[in-house]
Scaffold this motif. Structure first.
Motif, mmCIF file in Angstrom:
data_model
loop_
_atom_site.group_PDB
_atom_site.id
_atom_site.type_symbol
_atom_site.label_atom_id
_atom_site.label_comp_id
_atom_site.label_asym_id
_atom_site.label_seq_id
_atom_site.Cartn_x
_atom_site.Cartn_y
_atom_site.Cartn_z
ATOM 1 N N THR A 207 0.897 -1.133 0.012
ATOM 2 C CA THR A 207 -0.034 -0.066 0.058
ATOM 3 C C THR A 207 0.938 1.333 0.153
ATOM 4 O OG1 THR A 207 -0.101 -0.073 2.348
ATOM 5 C CG2 THR A 207 -1.872 -1.197 1.118
ATOM 6 N N GLN A 208 2.187 1.022 0.245
ATOM 7 C CA GLN A 208 2.806 2.310 0.319
ATOM 8 C C GLN A 208 3.436 2.579 -0.905
ATOM 9 O OE1 GLN A 208 3.416 -0.669 1.690
ATOM 10 N NE2 GLN A 208 3.766 -0.481 3.875
ATOM 11 N N PRO A 209 3.914 4.009 -1.388
ATOM 12 C CA PRO A 209 4.760 4.147 -2.729
ATOM 13 C C PRO A 209 6.056 3.388 -2.502
ATOM 14 C CG PRO A 209 4.202 5.999 -1.296
ATOM 15 C CD PRO A 209 3.708 4.987 -0.350
ATOM 16 N N LEU A 210 6.519 2.860 -3.472
ATOM 17 C CA LEU A 210 7.609 2.210 -4.075
ATOM 18 C C LEU A 210 8.427 2.626 -5.222
ATOM 19 C CD1 LEU A 210 9.389 -0.511 -3.738
ATOM 20 C CD2 LEU A 210 7.724 -1.773 -5.355
ATOM 21 N N LEU A 211 9.756 2.725 -4.997
ATOM 22 C CA LEU A 211 10.695 3.165 -5.786
ATOM 23 C C LEU A 211 11.731 2.172 -6.353
ATOM 24 C CD1 LEU A 211 11.867 5.336 -8.027
ATOM 25 C CD2 LEU A 211 13.177 6.307 -6.240
ATOM 26 N N LEU A 212 12.221 1.805 -7.253
ATOM 27 C CA LEU A 212 13.162 0.754 -7.660
ATOM 28 C C LEU A 212 14.333 1.637 -8.423
ATOM 29 C CD1 LEU A 212 12.749 -2.736 -9.381
ATOM 30 C CD2 LEU A 212 14.847 -1.416 -9.599
ATOM 31 N N ALA A 213 15.589 1.677 -7.668
ATOM 32 C CA ALA A 213 16.598 2.412 -8.281
ATOM 33 C C ALA A 213 17.399 1.337 -8.950
ATOM 34 C CB ALA A 213 17.409 3.113 -7.133
ATOM 35 N N ASN A 214 17.477 1.317 -10.428
ATOM 36 C CA ASN A 214 17.958 0.214 -10.975
ATOM 37 C C ASN A 214 19.241 0.562 -11.667
ATOM 38 O OD1 ASN A 214 18.217 -1.813 -12.884
ATOM 39 N ND2 ASN A 214 17.548 -0.476 -14.773
#
Length: 272
Positions: A207-214
């Motif tokens: 339910t939380q914001p998610l960022l993937l640093a690729n």
């Protein structure tokens, strides 16, 4: 007088809870909190290029996995479980009187923080992860019990930091020293947990914001990422000029992306 350094390359962990995971606090404890969790065969030295930048505006808490860095190797193997780690994280959060925090997970740590966020949505308000085979890729099943097979020396494992080619020397030295101190039993027990951390088909639970640093230089992970985006085309991804340890190899860009993400989401979750 210079601050003494531990074998992890960081100041001694005077916040260490004897029966729990080792952790350190950085920055103003009145600021919104972030928990940073490193990967397998690593330590909190993983975050040396990031702590000072993030601690300008956040209460940064670096945590070390069981048997890694300054964390003890538990005699009870149940600690090497998702529930065991969540209990450890929650003990730290409660000890520091943090109502909720943003999470940053690198590699193996990414799988753990994603599972933590899914199980404790009220305590975990935003999540940033990096390239992670344990969370998003296919990994081998747990080892078969074979008492006669000698364990590989740590430096022969492909993910030992001795093989890193794009790390600053002082960070590589700190990570190598930490990995070299790990026991064969800790490496095996930690590796057995890896196959339980898969999260590709569970991102909808967050339910939380998610960022993937690729870290786009890690070619094998780009296949995993494309498969992940096929499942979740709305996934927020920032592509950076680094490899598996993108927070080290592209530290400035990673710091900027992390700061922008948490400024938008973690501060919004902070109570007035």
């Amino acid at each position: 007088m210079d601050t003494p350094m531990s074998a992890t390359g960081l100041p001694p962990a005077n916040d260490l809870k004897p029966a729990g995971l080792a952790f350190q606090s950085h920055g103003d404890r009145r600021q919104p909190a972030l928990m940073l969790l490193h990967g397998f065969l690593s330590s909190s030295a993983q975050w040396l290029p990031n702590i000072a930048h993030l601690a300008q505006d956040y209460h940064v808490v670096t945590v070390e996995l069981w048997g890694h860095g300054d964390s003890p190797e538990p005699s009870d193997k149940q600690h090497y479980s998702i529930a065991g780690y969540i209990n450890g994280f929650e003990l730290i959060r409660q000890q520091l009187q943090i109502p909720h925090w943003g999470l940053v997970g690198q590699s193996y740590g990414a799988g753990l923080v994603l599972n933590y966020a899914a199980r404790c949505p009220q305590q975990c308000s935003s999540v940033l992860v990096t390239n992670s085979r344990s969370a998003f890729g296919k990994i081998a099943p747990p080892r078969a019990a074979d008492a006669s097979a000698p364990p590989k020396p740590p430096r022969e494992l492909p993910f030992h930091p001795i093989h890193a080619r794009r790390f600053p020397e002082h960070i590589k030295a700190a990570l190598v020293a930490s990995a070299d101190r790990m026991t064969a039993s800790c490496i095996a027990d930690s590796g057995d947990l890896a196959h339980q951390l898969a999260f590709s088909h569970r991102l909808h639970e967050l339910t939380q914001p998610l960022l993937l640093a690729n870290g786009k230089f890690e070619k094998s992970f780009q296949t995993d990422l494309q498969q992940l985006l096929a499942l979740y085309p709305q996934l927020d991804v920032v592509n950076l000029d680094g490899g598996h340890s993108v927070n080290i190899e592209a530290a400035e860009a990673f710091n900027q992306a992390a700061k922008a993400f948490f400024d938008q989401h973690q501060r919004a979750a902070q109570p007035e």
